[in-house]
Scaffold this active site. Structure first.
Site, short mmCIF file in Angstrom:
data_model
loop_
_atom_site.label_atom_id
_atom_site.label_comp_id
_atom_site.label_asym_id
_atom_site.label_seq_id
_atom_site.Cartn_x
_atom_site.Cartn_y
_atom_site.Cartn_z
N GLU A 91 -5.36 -1.65 -5.07
CA GLU A 91 -4.11 -2.67 -5.17
C GLU A 91 -4.88 -4.03 -5.18
O GLU A 91 -5.74 -4.13 -4.27
CB GLU A 91 -3.31 -2.53 -4.11
CG GLU A 91 -2.56 -1.08 -4.15
CD GLU A 91 -1.72 -0.82 -2.92
OE1 GLU A 91 -1.31 -2.20 -2.17
OE2 GLU A 91 -1.09 0.19 -2.93
N CYS A 119 -9.73 3.92 3.25
CA CYS A 119 -10.51 3.23 4.52
C CYS A 119 -10.80 4.05 5.52
O CYS A 119 -9.99 5.09 5.66
CB CYS A 119 -9.41 2.29 5.01
SG CYS A 119 -10.29 1.29 6.50
N CYS A 123 -6.49 3.43 10.89
CA CYS A 123 -5.65 2.96 12.17
C CYS A 123 -4.09 3.64 11.75
O CYS A 123 -3.93 3.95 10.74
CB CYS A 123 -5.38 1.39 11.58
SG CYS A 123 -6.98 0.46 11.77
N GLU A 227 -11.57 -1.76 4.66
CA GLU A 227 -12.28 -2.57 5.76
C GLU A 227 -13.49 -3.45 4.99
O GLU A 227 -14.60 -3.13 4.90
CB GLU A 227 -12.83 -1.79 6.77
CG GLU A 227 -13.64 -2.49 7.98
CD GLU A 227 -13.04 -3.73 8.47
OE1 GLU A 227 -11.95 -3.76 9.01
OE2 GLU A 227 -13.69 -4.72 8.44
N SER A 258 -10.65 -10.48 6.45
CA SER A 258 -9.89 -9.90 7.50
C SER A 258 -10.75 -8.82 7.94
O SER A 258 -11.05 -7.81 7.01
CB SER A 258 -8.44 -9.58 7.14
OG SER A 258 -7.58 -8.87 8.14
N SER A 281 -7.63 -8.47 12.84
CA SER A 281 -6.42 -7.61 12.84
C SER A 281 -6.25 -7.02 14.34
O SER A 281 -7.26 -6.25 14.60
CB SER A 281 -6.60 -6.33 11.90
OG SER A 281 -6.51 -6.87 10.66
N LEU A 282 -5.68 -7.85 15.22
CA LEU A 282 -5.72 -7.34 16.64
C LEU A 282 -4.77 -6.25 16.99
O LEU A 282 -5.26 -5.16 17.58
CB LEU A 282 -5.37 -8.72 17.50
CG LEU A 282 -5.89 -8.65 18.84
CD1 LEU A 282 -7.38 -8.55 18.86
CD2 LEU A 282 -5.44 -9.88 19.67
N HIS A 283 -3.40 -6.50 16.80
CA HIS A 283 -2.44 -5.55 16.96
C HIS A 283 -2.23 -5.00 18.25
O HIS A 283 -1.41 -4.16 18.61
CB HIS A 283 -2.49 -4.44 16.06
CG HIS A 283 -2.76 -4.86 14.52
ND1 HIS A 283 -2.28 -6.15 13.93
CD2 HIS A 283 -3.43 -4.13 13.58
CE1 HIS A 283 -2.68 -6.28 12.75
NE2 HIS A 283 -3.29 -5.29 12.35
N ASN A 357 5.82 -3.09 8.33
CA ASN A 357 6.26 -2.17 7.28
C ASN A 357 6.13 -0.89 7.32
O ASN A 357 5.06 -0.38 7.27
CB ASN A 357 5.46 -2.85 5.78
CG ASN A 357 5.98 -4.11 5.36
OD1 ASN A 357 7.09 -4.22 5.15
ND2 ASN A 357 5.04 -5.10 5.51
N CYS A 400 -0.75 -3.09 2.67
CA CYS A 400 -1.89 -2.69 1.73
C CYS A 400 -1.62 -0.91 1.81
O CYS A 400 -1.49 -0.22 2.75
CB CYS A 400 -3.12 -3.03 2.14
SG CYS A 400 -3.58 -2.52 4.03
N1 SAH Z 1 -9.28 -3.45 6.92
C1 SAH Z 1 -8.98 -4.83 7.10
C2 SAH Z 1 -8.25 -5.60 6.01
C3 SAH Z 1 -7.18 -4.70 5.29
S1 SAH Z 1 -5.84 -4.70 6.06
C4 SAH Z 1 -8.16 -5.20 8.32
O1 SAH Z 1 -7.57 -4.17 9.10
O2 SAH Z 1 -7.93 -6.34 8.79
C5 SAH Z 1 -4.67 -6.28 6.11
C6 SAH Z 1 -3.78 -6.23 6.98
O3 SAH Z 1 -2.60 -5.38 6.94
C7 SAH Z 1 -4.34 -5.85 8.35
O4 SAH Z 1 -4.08 -6.77 9.50
C8 SAH Z 1 -3.66 -4.75 8.78
O5 SAH Z 1 -3.38 -4.35 10.31
C9 SAH Z 1 -2.38 -4.82 8.07
N2 SAH Z 1 -1.39 -3.80 7.75
C10 SAH Z 1 -1.74 -2.35 7.38
N3 SAH Z 1 -0.95 -1.50 7.46
C11 SAH Z 1 0.41 -2.33 7.58
C12 SAH Z 1 1.75 -2.12 7.71
N4 SAH Z 1 2.27 -0.88 7.52
N5 SAH Z 1 2.58 -3.12 7.94
C13 SAH Z 1 2.29 -4.26 8.19
N6 SAH Z 1 0.83 -4.63 8.28
C14 SAH Z 1 -0.06 -3.81 7.81
FE1 SF4 Z 2 -8.45 0.20 7.43
FE2 SF4 Z 2 -7.41 -2.22 7.90
FE3 SF4 Z 2 -5.82 -0.18 7.43
FE4 SF4 Z 2 -7.21 -0.18 9.51
S1 SF4 Z 2 -5.79 -1.59 8.79
S2 SF4 Z 2 -6.73 1.33 8.39
S3 SF4 Z 2 -9.28 -1.05 8.99
S4 SF4 Z 2 -7.22 -1.08 6.06
#
Ligand code: SAH
Ligand code: SF4
Length: 425
Positions: A91, A119, A123, A227, A258, A281-283, A357, A400
């Site tokens: 995508e 990936c 996560c 990633e 990112s 991406s801290l979360h 999301n 994503c």
């Molecule tokens: N792998 C890298 C970049 C791709 S993910 C990373 O984790 O940073 C891009 C962003 O989308 C990240 O911050 C990720 O945590 C976030 N993301 C993934 N799934 C999501 C969801 N369901 N809702 C909102 N953000 C999401």
């Molecule tokens: Fe991979 Fe980023 Fe999604 Fe985590 S948030 S599974 S590192 S794409």
């Protein structure tokens, strides 16, 4: 397998052209066909002699992404689902800039680019990681996301349907009249044809032409599927090409990488000459919370991650952004606010709060708007610079990996019913 022409930087191309006894300006003509006119086959490179085109074809492939599905309207966020030559799906997301100050319309766009098929980091909340890693994207597959989006956008809005494409969509070449960019740039094309004789002059002419053409995509965020820092070498080469004045011409400061927190690669990125922006991406602001939702934290816990971020800042002197998805009952409680604020202050980071999301099949939920606003207010009270994304994201499978997942699930259901199926596309 032949190397792809869109994985090549200008220097080795110049060296190869010297071996072929081709004048230097031929390299700039080739690059112009690729990065200004977005051609999809060798035949269209009409000002290159046929013998040279044949030689190029023998030494390089010219792969282009194939559009499978597009969602969203032109003036909003649009998602593109691409098929690669091995039929994998990835995508890209095109996000228009907000109208500029004083209501002037802006034609700047940010493109969110994928770096892997799937990936490996798993996560717990993310659609991209659900089925693990299939493979890294190659340099040209990263580069072509920018070119393919611009190719698609240069076609008329009649192509804006959100359905799964029929056989062969995306393979056809762009008609010259249809392309706004092609139009713009062809006017100045003759300049590059004739003026330059040395390699540097040729590339300088090429850069001027690219600059004139003003790309649709002005900013990149490497936040699509995968990633990015786990596909480090291909990503760096692709970004070099997308940044080069003879290539994409997108400034390094307009490119944000990112990562979920790969500490050693963050240090490596800090040592790169180009000044990319970094988003983490801290979360979760404690190891306990991050461990629950991001397995990468067990390998690189917060102590290591923050040390790597500090190194990045020392080397680059640039502000880091923390991405923080708000997930109900997981990381949106008041106990996260103080440690998050402490981290942000220590690293002088800005915090981007993103309402989760929903992903089909996963149990996580987005907190209420009231809870989101309360989290933002609590952070601001701690004197942290923070923003809350307030868009309605659920409607277009906005995070994503979701469009790919949805399409693969639909195809899996469709396959037994349809004799043609997508094996033939
Ligand atoms: N792998 C890298 C970049 C791709 S993910 C990373 O984790 O940073 C891009 C962003 O989308 C990240 O911050 C990720 O945590 C976030 N993301 C993934 N799934 C999501 C969801 N369901 N809702 C909102 N953000 C999401
Ligand atoms: Fe991979 Fe980023 Fe999604 Fe985590 S948030 S599974 S590192 S794409």
């Amino acid at each position: 397998m032949l190397p792809d022409i869109k994985s090549q930087t200008a220097d080795p191309l110049q060296a190869q052209f010297r071996v072929w006894r081709q004048p230097a300006y031929r390299v700039s003509q080739l690059l112009e066909w690729l990065y200004v006119h977005h051609v999809t086959n060798w035949e269209e490179m009409s000002n290159l002699p046929r013998a040279l085109r044949n030689e190029l074809q023998k030494h390089y492939s010219l792969h282009c992404l194939e559009l499978v599905r597009k969602q969203g309207a032109r003036d909003t966020t649009q998602k593109f689902l691409w098929r690669l030559s091995d039929r994998s799906l990835i995508e890209s997301v095109l996000i228009p800039a907000n109208p500029a100050l004083f209501g002037e319309p802006s034609d700047r766009h940010t493109l969110c680019v994928s770096t892997q098929v799937g990936c490996a980091y798993g996560c717990k909340f993310c659609a991209s990681g659900l089925e693990g890693l299939k493979r890294n994207l190659r340099v040209e597959e990263i580069v072509d996301q920018v070119l393919a989006v611009e190719r698609e956008e240069s076609k008329g809005p009649e192509n804006d349907e959100g359905r799964i494409a029929s056989v062969g969509v995306g393979q056809e070449t762009m008609s010259a009249e249809a392309s706004r960019f092609t139009h713009l740039s062809r006017r100045s094309q003759t300049k590059a044809d004739h003026v330059s004789h040395t390699a540097d002059q040729a590339l300088a002419a090429m850069s001027r032409v690219t600059h004139h053409a003003s790309r649709l995509v002005s900013n990149l965020v490497i936040m699509g599927m995968g990633e990015p820092l786990a596909n480090y070498d291909s990503l760096m080469k692709a970004l070099k090409i997308l940044n080069a004045p003879w290539g994409g011409g997108i400034g390094a400061r307009k490119i944000t990488v990112s990562t979920s927190g790969l500490a050693p690669q963050i240090r490596k990125l800090a040592d790169e000459p180009l000044q990319f922006r970094l988003a983490i991406s801290l979360h979760g602001a404690t190891d306990e919370t991050r461990n629950k939702i991001m397995p990468v934290n067990r390998k690189y816990p917060l102590r290591e991650l923050t040390a790597a971020c500090e190194y990045y800042q020392q080397r680059k002197g640039r502000m880091i952004t923390f991405e923080y998805i708000l997930i109900e009952g997981v990381n949106d409680g008041p106990e996260q606010v103080k440690p998050l604020a402490a981290l942000a202050r220590r690293l002088n980071a800005k915090v981007n709060l993103i309402p989760y999301n929903k992903v089909e099949g996963l149990p996580w939920e987005r907190p209420s708007e009231r809870a989101q606003e309360a989290f933002l207010a609590a952070l601001e009270k701690q004197k942290v610079s923070a923003t809350l994304r307030r868009e309605k994201g659920h409607d277009i499978d906005a995070a994503c990996g979701q469009l790919r997942l949805k399409t693969e699930r639909e195809l899996a259901v469709e396959r037994p019913k349809s004799a043609v199926s997508f094996e033939n596309c």
